[in-house]
Design a protein around this motif. Structure first.
Motif, PDB file in Angstrom:
ATOM      1  N   GLU A   1      41.927  31.019  47.275  1.00  0.00           N
ATOM      2  CA  GLU A   1      41.363  32.143  48.011  1.00  0.00           C
ATOM      3  C   GLU A   1      40.713  33.141  47.066  1.00  0.00           C
ATOM      4  OE1 GLU A   1      44.339  33.650  50.646  1.00  0.00           O
ATOM      5  OE2 GLU A   1      43.862  32.069  52.091  1.00  0.00           O
ATOM      6  N   ALA A   2      41.370  33.364  45.921  1.00  0.00           N
ATOM      7  CA  ALA A   2      40.775  34.299  44.960  1.00  0.00           C
ATOM      8  C   ALA A   2      39.422  33.762  44.493  1.00  0.00           C
ATOM      9  CB  ALA A   2      41.717  34.500  43.781  1.00  0.00           C
ATOM     10  N   ALA A   3      39.364  32.453  44.245  1.00  0.00           N
ATOM     11  CA  ALA A   3      38.105  31.867  43.798  1.00  0.00           C
ATOM     12  C   ALA A   3      37.041  31.996  44.876  1.00  0.00           C
ATOM     13  CB  ALA A   3      38.323  30.395  43.436  1.00  0.00           C
ATOM     14  N   LYS A   4      37.434  31.700  46.123  1.00  0.00           N
ATOM     15  CA  LYS A   4      36.472  31.809  47.216  1.00  0.00           C
ATOM     16  C   LYS A   4      36.020  33.238  47.404  1.00  0.00           C
ATOM     17  CE  LYS A   4      37.509  27.941  50.225  1.00  0.00           C
ATOM     18  NZ  LYS A   4      38.045  27.612  51.555  1.00  0.00           N
ATOM     19  N   ALA A   5      36.969  34.171  47.278  1.00  0.00           N
ATOM     20  CA  ALA A   5      36.626  35.575  47.484  1.00  0.00           C
ATOM     21  C   ALA A   5      35.596  36.035  46.460  1.00  0.00           C
ATOM     22  CB  ALA A   5      37.875  36.442  47.412  1.00  0.00           C
ATOM     23  N   LEU A   6      35.587  35.378  45.293  1.00  0.00           N
ATOM     24  CA  LEU A   6      34.567  35.712  44.296  1.00  0.00           C
ATOM     25  C   LEU A   6      33.211  35.123  44.670  1.00  0.00           C
ATOM     26  CD1 LEU A   6      36.302  35.283  40.823  1.00  0.00           C
ATOM     27  CD2 LEU A   6      35.597  37.397  41.936  1.00  0.00           C
ATOM     28  N   GLY A   7      33.191  34.232  45.678  1.00  0.00           N
ATOM     29  CA  GLY A   7      31.937  33.616  46.085  1.00  0.00           C
ATOM     30  C   GLY A   7      31.728  32.222  45.530  1.00  0.00           C
ATOM     31  N   MET A   8      32.780  31.628  45.011  1.00  0.00           N
ATOM     32  CA  MET A   8      32.610  30.274  44.471  1.00  0.00           C
ATOM     33  C   MET A   8      32.488  29.264  45.603  1.00  0.00           C
ATOM     34  SD  MET A   8      35.075  29.767  41.234  1.00  0.00           S
ATOM     35  CE  MET A   8      35.383  31.091  40.067  1.00  0.00           C
ATOM     36  N   THR A   9      31.724  28.193  45.352  1.00  0.00           N
ATOM     37  CA  THR A   9      31.701  27.080  46.285  1.00  0.00           C
ATOM     38  C   THR A   9      32.967  26.260  46.062  1.00  0.00           C
ATOM     39  OG1 THR A   9      30.616  25.662  44.705  1.00  0.00           O
ATOM     40  CG2 THR A   9      29.194  26.951  46.138  1.00  0.00           C
TER      41      THR A   9
ATOM     42  N   ARG B   1      36.577  24.948  38.144  1.00  0.00           N
ATOM     43  CA  ARG B   1      36.913  26.045  37.245  1.00  0.00           C
ATOM     44  C   ARG B   1      38.349  26.539  37.410  1.00  0.00           C
ATOM     45  NH1 ARG B   1      34.319  27.141  33.116  1.00  0.00           N
ATOM     46  NH2 ARG B   1      35.148  29.237  33.300  1.00  0.00           N
ATOM     47  N   ILE B   2      38.866  26.463  38.630  1.00  0.00           N
ATOM     48  CA  ILE B   2      40.154  27.108  38.889  1.00  0.00           C
ATOM     49  C   ILE B   2      41.264  26.095  39.148  1.00  0.00           C
ATOM     50  CG2 ILE B   2      41.338  28.808  40.341  1.00  0.00           C
ATOM     51  CD1 ILE B   2      38.948  29.872  38.669  1.00  0.00           C
TER      52      ILE B   2
ATOM     53  N   VAL C   1      29.526  32.221  39.291  1.00  0.00           N
ATOM     54  CA  VAL C   1      28.870  32.414  40.585  1.00  0.00           C
ATOM     55  C   VAL C   1      27.461  32.993  40.406  1.00  0.00           C
ATOM     56  CG1 VAL C   1      29.029  33.563  42.813  1.00  0.00           C
ATOM     57  CG2 VAL C   1      31.094  32.688  41.714  1.00  0.00           C
TER      58      VAL C   1
ATOM     59  N   GLN D   1      32.855  24.500  42.727  1.00  0.00           N
ATOM     60  CA  GLN D   1      33.102  25.413  41.607  1.00  0.00           C
ATOM     61  C   GLN D   1      34.579  25.763  41.506  1.00  0.00           C
ATOM     62  OE1 GLN D   1      30.389  28.520  42.742  1.00  0.00           O
ATOM     63  NE2 GLN D   1      28.855  27.928  41.228  1.00  0.00           N
TER      64      GLN D   1
ATOM     65  N   ARG E   1      30.565  36.882  50.635  1.00  0.00           N
ATOM     66  CA  ARG E   1      31.695  36.932  49.695  1.00  0.00           C
ATOM     67  C   ARG E   1      31.287  37.572  48.379  1.00  0.00           C
ATOM     68  NH1 ARG E   1      34.087  31.059  50.781  1.00  0.00           N
ATOM     69  NH2 ARG E   1      35.024  31.447  52.824  1.00  0.00           N
TER      70      ARG E   1
ATOM     71  N   HIS F   1      45.302  30.511  33.821  1.00  0.00           N
ATOM     72  CA  HIS F   1      44.884  29.735  32.655  1.00  0.00           C
ATOM     73  C   HIS F   1      43.778  30.434  31.866  1.00  0.00           C
ATOM     74  CE1 HIS F   1      42.314  28.802  35.990  1.00  0.00           C
ATOM     75  NE2 HIS F   1      41.478  28.105  35.261  1.00  0.00           N
TER      76      HIS F   1
ATOM     77  N   PHE G   1      44.312  41.035  46.518  1.00  0.00           N
ATOM     78  CA  PHE G   1      45.408  40.471  47.288  1.00  0.00           C
ATOM     79  C   PHE G   1      46.729  41.124  46.893  1.00  0.00           C
ATOM     80  CE2 PHE G   1      42.130  37.318  46.699  1.00  0.00           C
ATOM     81  CZ  PHE G   1      41.968  36.756  47.948  1.00  0.00           C
TER      82      PHE G   1
END
Ligand SMILES: Nc1ncnc2c1ncn2[C@@H]1O[C@H](COP(=O)(O)OP(=O)(O)OP(=O)(O)O)[C@@H](O)[C@H]1O
Ligand SMILES: Nc1ncnc2c1ncn2[C@@H]1O[C@H](COP(=O)(O)OP(=O)(O)OP(=O)(O)O)[C@@H](O)[C@H]1O
Ligand SMILES: [Mg+2]
Ligand SMILES: [Mg+2]
Lengths: 255, 292, 260, 292, 255
Positions: free
Chosen positions: D190-198, D205-206, E119, D201, E90, E105, E97
């Motif tokens: 969710e944190a990754a998505k909230a940054l706008g990642m697909t 990356r995560i 991004v 990605q 987004r 990591h 959160f």
């Protein structure tokens, strides 16, 4: 402050050293009389939990002695009855954890009778009536046969209290019993603790619930870096703290 | 927006789902159904491809079908050996895990050596040890004057196979059981201790019942693996599935056919066991949520 | 595509021979860890007479019996008996020697003196060998007359290979087996050099039958017949000039080459 | 007790450890040392017992020692096959896990069938399929007019073995990788998505970098298991460790000696690999705590 | 209340239904102007988190529309650019959160530049100066190369805020950013939020921090059972709540 020839808990010069180096408790003394309610406050990492855990020997103190209701344990001693004495102290002390730690594979009732049946070797049907009484007392009669995962945090903590009480302990220890709870659920747990204090239980509680500390506690102690920074009645501590650091800490906590 | 709902006196009653939302929900349902349909189509295509491959290889299907009953007769041995061996393995793995977690140096070293030795050597070798080396130990003991040992140690093929498989899987499962026990949160142990339980009471009443839930999925995987590994007892001449298949294959120089057939039998067995396993797991998961 | 197998071999200048190196003294690893044995020597001689190099492939027996060799190897030179079932899948050359089938018992045994004493005893045998078929009274070999025994064994215990039952009998008389049944030359090798200082087994009675052994080719590979013919011709020449007899004496210490 | 420390103005400075505590700490140290000593003694006794057993069986040690160099020559093949196969398996398992988690019905069904089929059939049969059945497919294709396929599909023993082992282990490891990916907390995604990642990605990356840490221990277990399973390529006539040991054992009717010897070689290899694995794990655990 | 022709966020009649049945949001409307700070309060389970998650489309609304800084998404629509639009929203919204969700990591700095680099496809050396500026702004310059596990909860949350800000969002969403923190660490996070509000960021925060709600928020909304129970300035809500239920709820929260 009262000197008592026969206190319920007597902690003498307790030290706790982790990993050979980390000196968490640095010579703690504490006497608690029967029926007294003590609140311990202090910044994170000051050693409050460690002290509570030393009292029922979940941690072995590195030096000093612990006496609970007549049973005394000296640090570093290696006598034969030591293990039995430790179990004895644990039977006499109930402990409530921040994270409840109910047994998830048992129903609420099974959680409560687990101690009496397994440790005190009572028959199930002996243990059940008292367990039901306790459930009623914490107001959860209708949750008797639920599993803990179906309860809210506040309900779980109340069951945990009932589970400890089922052992008929002489002392109850509370380690931040409400800090994992949603604000609205805190009240129901503090309420139970308050009733327990009123009914004469000996209580040592680590809690940031100001209402409990101010209105229910007989004495408040402030711990910092493993030593007592200050102690006194709630009135003394909250209204006239002697120490600069106590004042700092309290303003932090009271926003 | 200020008046949207403030005049609503009983917001506790769930409002009905609005038509636009119904449409979206329906859209989601349709997508799910379509996905499920496509999945089935994809599987069907794959299975067709596989069957086509088998035909292309030029397998002698008549030959395969002719021998199915003969080979299936061996399934009893396969199941018998697997079942008894996994029971033994369960017992050994619990003992082994307790040993590995024990502070007693003797128990600990025995358990550690057991796991290391058994996991470090091929199962095949272990089968030979039980079948051939054990009688030799018996013989040597007999030579030292202990009579009757050799006969005792000269195990028939099936007991030797059960021991070999059970002891081997027990070592692998020891690590599973140990991990299961260690996965139980420290808070549970502390709560048990705080009630005054001894270590063994806490283990029996609190830790083990919880660990079992963690352990069951990997253990049923082990059982499925064992069904296949049980074919090793064919080395000792037990007429189980593989033995029969290999025998017929050798006679007619059509081992490939026979092996593919026996593979399909194993696959069906594993498939059924996997279904059972999933049933057990969902059942347990339900228990977790406390709806008993 | 229309090339015959023989042409392919000559074209590649190599014949690929499969052999299961599990059977001394037919095919085994010698003290230098190299392939050696009667089959190996025969194969080398055949290649020499074909005028090509030989390449040995040493798959497990079960891979050889899988059939469908394709082009993995051209011929199996591995002391194979041309049984009726095998002829469905394989082409066989003329026999290049014949092997006597022999019972054996533990050295320490004093009660079993004749074959008839094996009545009711436990006998070990390798699975899907002619020996097993013989004990099951179910053996058919073209041009060979089989005379079955008139006594009945108690229990036939089947093993994956010959070495297993020889080792099992060596555990002790009656420990698992009372007797074993295999080829005489395997037994001779075990008694001579097996189990460290010679396996503690002894032969019992005379050979019960002689089985012919041939080279085998994959029937499903097209255009194989010319190779069979060519191999037969080479075998005949090896019979005629005594090469086979010489090799037999070298590895078996006796002449197992039948008169053609 | 009231004045114990309130007069202490600088409680921040750690007080020195008092003598009684020193004594207790020393006692703990002594106990630990004694425990370690006892453990070593227990291991020594066990090893002695084992060696004694081997002597009692009457093993022909001279024979074993004579053949050690010849058998050890095969270690190169064992390592080569295992190493290439595990690399293939890693690749396949990542692809398989992505397939299993994919919402594309084609990818999903391929990955699911792959796992089910391969895990449900014995490795032995898979070896046969790569060695014997694949050339047949080539032949059939050749008959259909595609020239040169048969030669291409007639793999030599070592590539066939690497494929068989790699594909098989890839299926088992698919489930490990999938579990590793699913073990990453939803909050991370969710944190990754909230940054706008697909999705891809976020995966690259995560999720994947974190999953790798969860996956490495079971994968190194698989590698250790593969070292032993690589003996299956001996079926196809690759002269690796087991091939050599079995042939020599059969030739001299001393299979037991050779098997024990080869077992010891495998055990030493596994032992060394386990040490390496532990090193890697402690190294990674250190990274976890952030002391880089 | 202000009507604005061009609000930063415009939520129109949003519904959210989970599992075909659980109706969590029941027709929510909300407009937030640029630079406004909104606090949402409400009992546990009332749908506050769900609403925030609908705004940046971590949850797809079942009905209604969401507009953020000119990009609009309608529920249930299946257009081609939809995925791109979602990513667009987004990128424009930062989210903090309750459990921080830093990437364990990566170091603190790597966490902060992750968004711009992956991004927004910035070069690392472009992204680093701004990241360092942000780190300085949240007061954690010296933690630049630590891993998150070495930070206290409060420090982690401040890094999380910096990570969101590195994307230069138009809106920041906070979902109970301090409720997993020890009482003493709450202050440092609230302080950062307050400065952010002062510097003109558009903020929607779900938080039980009364100080923030009372002194920093421009508007406070109370949610219950998926609908707005009441809204107004902090003054109105805390001193003159219109609803009985609001009053009940607030006494709960304020002890
Ligand atoms: N088992 C342990 N091993 C090593 N160090 C420990 C252990 N338990 C606690 N500590 C350390 O001891 C110190 C005091 O911990 P303790 O939990 O008693 O503090 P506390 O006052 O209860 O703090 P909090 O309010 O955060 O619960 C901390 O620095 C902690 O890291
Ligand atoms: N993904 C989901 N699937 C199913 N139900 C969900 C999901 N997310 C939330 N819910 C349900 O929606 C309701 C509202 O949840 P939400 O987290 O929005 O409440 P909240 O107001 O944030 O409460 P809290 O103060 O406890 O965080 C709850 O009943 C919850 O169980
Ligand atoms: Mg604590
Ligand atoms: Mg929430």
């Amino acid at each position: 402050m009262m000197e008592n020839s026969n206190p319920m808990i007597k902690i003498t010069n307790v030290h706790k050293v982790f990993n050979k180096k980390l000196h968490v408790l640095c010579g703690i003394d504490l006497e608690v009389n029967s029926g007294e309610t003590i609140v311990i406050l202090g910044p994170s990492g000051s050693g409050k939990s460690t002290l509570l855990r030393c009292i029922n020997l979940l941690e072995e103190p590195t030096a000093g002695s612990i006496e609970v209701d007549g049973t005394i344990i000296h640090a570093g001693e290696n006598s034969k009855q030591r293990d039995a004495q430790i179990l004895d102290i644990r039977k006499k002390t109930g402990m409530c954890f921040q994270s409840f730690n109910l047994f998830p594979h048992m129903t609420v009732l099974e959680n409560i009778i687990e101690g009496p049946v397994t440790v005190l070797k009572q028959q199930k049907n002996e243990a059940i009536p008292y367990a039901e009484e306790l459930l009623d007392w914490v107001g959860l009669t209708e949750k008797r046969d639920e599993h803990p995962s179906r309860l809210s945090g506040g309900q779980q903590q109340r069951v945990a209290i009932a589970r400890s009480l089922a052992m008929k302990p002489a002392v109850m220890l509370f380690d931040e019993p409400t800090s994992a709870l949603d604000p609205e659920l805190i009240g129901e747990v503090v309420d139970v603790m308050e009733r327990l204090a009123k009914e004469g239980m000996t209580i040592i509680a680590v809690t940031h619930e100001m209402h409990f500390a101010r209105d229910v506690a007989d004495r408040v102690l402030i711990m910092e870096q493993g030593v007592w920074l200050e102690e006194g009645t709630p009135e003394q501590i909250f209204s006239h703290p002697k120490h600069q650091r106590t004042r700092q800490f309290l303003t932090h906590i009271l926003q | 927006m200020e008046n949207t709902t403030t005049d609503q006196q009983t917001p506790i009653i769930l409002s009905r789902i609005p038509p636009e939302a119904e449409a979206t929900l329906h859209g989601i349902e349709v997508k799910k159904t379509r996905y499920r349909r496509n999945l089935i189509i994809a599987f069907a295509v794959l299975i067709t491809l596989m069957v086509a491959t088998l035909i292309i290889i030029g397998l002698d299907f008549k030959f395969m079908i002719k021998w199915v009953p003969f080979i299936l007769t061996g399934i009893g041995y396969t199941l018998l050996v697997s079942f008894l061996a996994i029971s033994l393995a369960c017992f050994l793995s619990v003992a082994g895990a307790l040993g590995r977690l024990s502070l007693n140096p003797v128990l600990n070293s025995i358990a550690t050596s057991y796991v290391s030795l058994v996991r470090g050597t091929p199962l095949l070798v272990q089968v030979y040890m039980w079948y051939i080396a054990l009688p030799q130990i018996g013989k040597s003991l007999e030579d030292l004057g202990i009579t009757g040992v050799q006969a005792l140690f000269t195990l028939p093929a099936i007991p030797a196979g059960i021991l070999a498989l059970g002891v081997c899987y027990g070592a692998y499962m020891t690590e599973t059981v140990r991990a299961g026990i260690q996965s139980i949160k420290i808070g549970q142990i502390e709560a048990a201790k705080a009630l005054g339980m001894t270590n063994s009471q806490a283990m029996r009443r609190i830790i083990f019942p919880q660990a079992v839930r963690v352990i069951i999925p990997p253990v049923s995987n082990e059982f499925i693996a064992m069904i296949k590994d049980s074919s090793l007892v064919s080395l000792m001449g037990v007429w189980e599935l593989s033995f029969r298949a290999i025998k017929i294959g050798r006679r007619h120089f059509q081992s490939l056919e026979m092996l593919i057939m026996v593979a399909m039998i194993y696959w069906v067995m594993c498939f059924i066991l996997q279904l059972v396993q999933e049933k057990i797991e969902t059942h347990m998961a339900r228990g977790d949520r406390g709806t008993s | 595509a229309g090339k015959s197998v023989l042409e392919e071999i000559l074209g590649a200048n190599t014949i690929k021979v499969s052999t299961d190196a599990n059977y001394a003294p037919q095919s085994f690893l010698n003290d230098k860890g190299e392939l050696e044995g009667f089959d190996i020597s025969v194969a080398k001689e055949v290649a020499k007479r074909l005028g090509v190099k030989v390449k040995f492939i040493t798959p497990d027996w079960d891979l050889i019996t899988a059939g469908k060799w394709g082009k993995r190897w051209d011929v199996s030179i591995g002391s194979m008996t041309p049984t009726a079932e095998r002829k469905n899948a394989l082409l066989f050359t003329l026999p290049y020697y014949s092997s006597p089938a022999q019972f054996a018992i533990h050295k320490a045994n004093t009660t079993i003196k004749t074959l008839a004493d094996l009545t009711g005893k436990t006998i070990g045998v390798a699975t899907e060998t002619t020996n097993e078929r013989y004990l099951q009274k179910n053996l058919e070999i073209e041009d060979v007359k089989i005379v079955y025994q008139d006594w009945k064994p108690g229990k036939i215990k089947t093993y994956p290979t010959d070495a297993n039952h020889i080792e099992d009998l060596s555990l002790g008389d009656g420990a698992r087996l009372d007797a074993i049944f295999t080829s005489r030359q395997t037994l001779a090798e075990a008694i001579r050099s097996g189990c460290g200082k010679g396996c503690p087994v002894k032969m019992l009675g005379d050979p019960t039958y002689y089985e012919p052994l041939s080279f085998a080719l994959d029937k499903s590979r097209p255009n194989s017949q010319t190779l069979v013919d060519k191999l037969n011709k080479i075998l005949k020449s090896m019979y005629d000039d005594g090469t086979l007899v010489k090799l037999s004496e070298k590895f078996y210490h006796t002449n197992l080459i039948p008169k053609l």
